[in-house]
Write a protein that holds these residues in place. Structure first.
Motif, short mmCIF file in Angstrom:
data_model
loop_
_atom_site.label_atom_id
_atom_site.label_comp_id
_atom_site.label_asym_id
_atom_site.label_seq_id
_atom_site.Cartn_x
_atom_site.Cartn_y
_atom_site.Cartn_z
N ILE A 96 -10.86 -10.05 -13.87
CA ILE A 96 -10.21 -9.47 -12.70
C ILE A 96 -10.34 -7.96 -12.86
CG2 ILE A 96 -8.06 -9.15 -11.41
CD1 ILE A 96 -7.25 -11.98 -12.38
N LEU A 97 -11.07 -7.33 -11.94
CA LEU A 97 -11.40 -5.91 -12.03
C LEU A 97 -10.75 -5.15 -10.90
CD1 LEU A 97 -15.22 -6.43 -12.62
CD2 LEU A 97 -13.45 -6.12 -14.37
N ARG A 98 -10.07 -4.07 -11.21
CA ARG A 98 -9.45 -3.21 -10.18
C ARG A 98 -10.55 -2.59 -9.34
NH1 ARG A 98 -4.96 -3.18 -7.41
NH2 ARG A 98 -4.44 -1.12 -6.67
N GLU A 99 -10.41 -2.67 -8.03
CA GLU A 99 -11.43 -2.16 -7.11
C GLU A 99 -10.84 -1.15 -6.13
OE1 GLU A 99 -15.50 -2.40 -5.64
OE2 GLU A 99 -14.62 -3.24 -7.44
N ALA A 100 -9.76 -1.50 -5.45
CA ALA A 100 -9.18 -0.64 -4.41
C ALA A 100 -8.67 0.66 -5.03
CB ALA A 100 -8.05 -1.36 -3.69
N GLY A 101 -8.98 1.76 -4.36
CA GLY A 101 -8.50 3.06 -4.80
C GLY A 101 -9.20 3.61 -6.03
N GLN A 102 -10.19 2.90 -6.51
CA GLN A 102 -10.91 3.36 -7.70
C GLN A 102 -12.03 4.31 -7.31
OE1 GLN A 102 -9.89 2.48 -10.95
NE2 GLN A 102 -8.21 1.91 -9.59
N PRO A 103 -12.37 5.25 -8.20
CA PRO A 103 -13.49 6.14 -7.89
C PRO A 103 -14.80 5.36 -7.85
CG PRO A 103 -12.67 6.53 -10.13
CD PRO A 103 -11.74 5.54 -9.48
N LEU A 104 -15.77 5.95 -7.20
CA LEU A 104 -17.08 5.31 -7.05
C LEU A 104 -17.65 4.90 -8.41
CD1 LEU A 104 -19.40 4.46 -5.23
CD2 LEU A 104 -20.30 6.80 -5.39
N SER A 105 -17.46 5.69 -9.43
CA SER A 105 -18.00 5.36 -10.75
C SER A 105 -17.45 4.02 -11.27
CB SER A 105 -17.71 6.48 -11.75
OG SER A 105 -16.31 6.66 -11.89
N THR A 126 -15.19 -12.85 -5.62
CA THR A 126 -14.28 -12.83 -4.48
C THR A 126 -13.24 -11.75 -4.71
OG1 THR A 126 -13.00 -14.22 -2.96
CG2 THR A 126 -12.60 -14.54 -5.32
N CYS A 127 -12.36 -11.58 -3.75
CA CYS A 127 -11.24 -10.64 -3.89
C CYS A 127 -10.07 -11.36 -4.55
CB CYS A 127 -10.81 -10.11 -2.53
SG CYS A 127 -12.12 -9.16 -1.71
N HIS A 128 -9.13 -10.58 -5.06
CA HIS A 128 -7.97 -11.16 -5.73
C HIS A 128 -6.84 -10.14 -5.72
CE1 HIS A 128 -5.90 -13.80 -8.53
NE2 HIS A 128 -5.55 -12.73 -9.19
N PRO A 129 -5.59 -10.54 -5.61
CA PRO A 129 -5.07 -11.89 -5.36
C PRO A 129 -5.19 -12.26 -3.88
CG PRO A 129 -3.24 -10.37 -5.49
CD PRO A 129 -4.49 -9.56 -5.75
N TYR A 130 -4.68 -13.42 -3.56
CA TYR A 130 -4.72 -13.90 -2.19
C TYR A 130 -4.13 -12.87 -1.24
CZ TYR A 130 -4.14 -16.92 1.86
OH TYR A 130 -4.21 -17.45 3.12
N GLY A 131 -4.86 -12.57 -0.18
CA GLY A 131 -4.37 -11.64 0.83
C GLY A 131 -4.58 -10.18 0.48
N SER A 132 -5.30 -9.89 -0.59
CA SER A 132 -5.46 -8.51 -1.03
C SER A 132 -6.92 -8.21 -1.32
CB SER A 132 -4.65 -8.29 -2.32
OG SER A 132 -4.92 -7.02 -2.86
N LEU A 133 -7.29 -6.95 -1.13
CA LEU A 133 -8.62 -6.47 -1.50
C LEU A 133 -8.55 -5.60 -2.76
CD1 LEU A 133 -9.85 -5.39 2.05
CD2 LEU A 133 -10.27 -7.55 0.87
N ALA A 134 -7.42 -5.64 -3.46
CA ALA A 134 -7.18 -4.74 -4.59
C ALA A 134 -8.13 -4.95 -5.76
CB ALA A 134 -5.74 -4.88 -5.07
N ASN A 135 -8.50 -6.19 -6.02
CA ASN A 135 -9.29 -6.51 -7.21
C ASN A 135 -10.49 -7.38 -6.85
OD1 ASN A 135 -7.26 -5.43 -9.15
ND2 ASN A 135 -6.04 -7.10 -8.32
N ARG A 136 -11.44 -7.41 -7.78
CA ARG A 136 -12.55 -8.35 -7.70
C ARG A 136 -12.33 -9.38 -8.79
NH1 ARG A 136 -13.16 -6.81 -3.49
NH2 ARG A 136 -14.71 -5.39 -2.70
N LEU A 137 -12.46 -10.65 -8.41
CA LEU A 137 -12.43 -11.75 -9.35
C LEU A 137 -13.88 -12.14 -9.60
CD1 LEU A 137 -11.11 -14.08 -10.95
CD2 LEU A 137 -10.94 -15.32 -8.78
N ILE A 138 -14.28 -12.13 -10.86
CA ILE A 138 -15.64 -12.45 -11.25
C ILE A 138 -15.59 -13.66 -12.17
CG2 ILE A 138 -17.74 -11.60 -12.40
CD1 ILE A 138 -17.04 -9.76 -10.12
N VAL A 139 -16.34 -14.71 -11.85
CA VAL A 139 -16.46 -15.89 -12.69
C VAL A 139 -17.94 -16.04 -13.03
CG1 VAL A 139 -16.22 -18.41 -12.78
CG2 VAL A 139 -14.45 -17.02 -11.66
N ILE A 140 -18.23 -16.12 -14.34
CA ILE A 140 -19.61 -16.24 -14.79
C ILE A 140 -19.77 -17.57 -15.52
CG2 ILE A 140 -21.45 -15.22 -16.20
CD1 ILE A 140 -19.98 -12.52 -15.84
#
Length: 155
Positions: A96-105, A126-140
Motif C-alpha cells: 500500500i503506497l501513499r499517492e495523494a498529495g505526494q510529490p511527483l518524485s 487499484t486505489c485504497h482504501p474503499y472510496g479513496s484515491l489516497a493510496n495505491r494497492l499493488i499486488v504482485i
C-alpha cells in the motif's frame, strides 16, 4: 479469477492518455468504465518473461477490485489467456503506497511496480482504501508451474 475474494471478471485491453501532473506531462493509464479488469496493453503477454499489468476500480464502475485488499501472500490467481490456457499465479508481494498529495518524485517511484521486468509476473493495481484515491494497492503474483500445483493439492 481470485478464489480467495470470490472474484471473477472479464479482462479488457486498455491504453493511456497524456496528463499534466505538477508541470510534467505523464502517461496516465485508463481504467475500465465497467466491471472489468484492465490489461495494460503495452505490458507483457501471459506466460512470457515480463510484467503483465492489470488495473481496476475499487469504488466505481463495477468495483471489480473492491476486495483486492483482502488478498494475502500465498493466494492463487487464475487468468484465462486469449489462447484458452489458464495461467496460474501465486501472490508473493503486497504493498500500500501513499499517492495523494505526494510529490511527483514519489509518484514516479510508486510507478516502478508497473514497469517492465526481466521475470514473469502479474501485477494488479487499484486505489485504497474503499472510496479513496489516497493510496495505491499493488499486488504482485508469480507463475505457478503444474508440479507446484499438484504438490500443494490444487487441481
Amino acid at each position: 479469477s481470485i478464489p480467495s475474494i470470490d472474484l471473477q471478471a472479464p479482462i479488457v485491453p486498455i491504453g493511456w492518455r497524456a496528463e499534466v501532473v505538477d508541470g510534467a506531462t505523464l502517461g496516465v493509464w485508463a481504467v475500465p468504465d465497467r466491471r472489468a479488469v484492465g490489461w495494460h496493453r503495452t505490458s507483457a503477454l501471459l506466460g512470457v518473461p515480463g510484467n503483465t499489468v492489470f488495473n481496476g476500480h475499487n469504488t466505481s464502475n463495477g468495483e471489480v477490485f473492491r476486495d483486492l485488499y483482502r488478498v494475502e501472500v500465498g493466494d492463487l490467481i487464475f487468468v484465462q489467456g486469449e489462447d484458452e490456457r489458464t495461467y496460474v499465479y501465486r501472490v508473493g508481494e503486497k504493498y500500500i503506497l501513499r499517492e495523494a498529495g505526494q510529490p511527483l518524485s514519489v509518484r514516479l517511484e510508486n510507478a516502478r511496480y508497473i514497469q517492465e521486468t526481466p521475470d514473469e509476473r502479474l501485477t494488479l493495481v487499484t486505489c485504497h482504501p474503499y472510496g479513496s484515491l489516497a493510496n495505491r494497492l499493488i499486488v504482485i503474483a508469480f507463475p505457478v508451474r503444474g508440479d507446484d500445483l499438484v504438490r500443494k493439492g490444487v487441481s
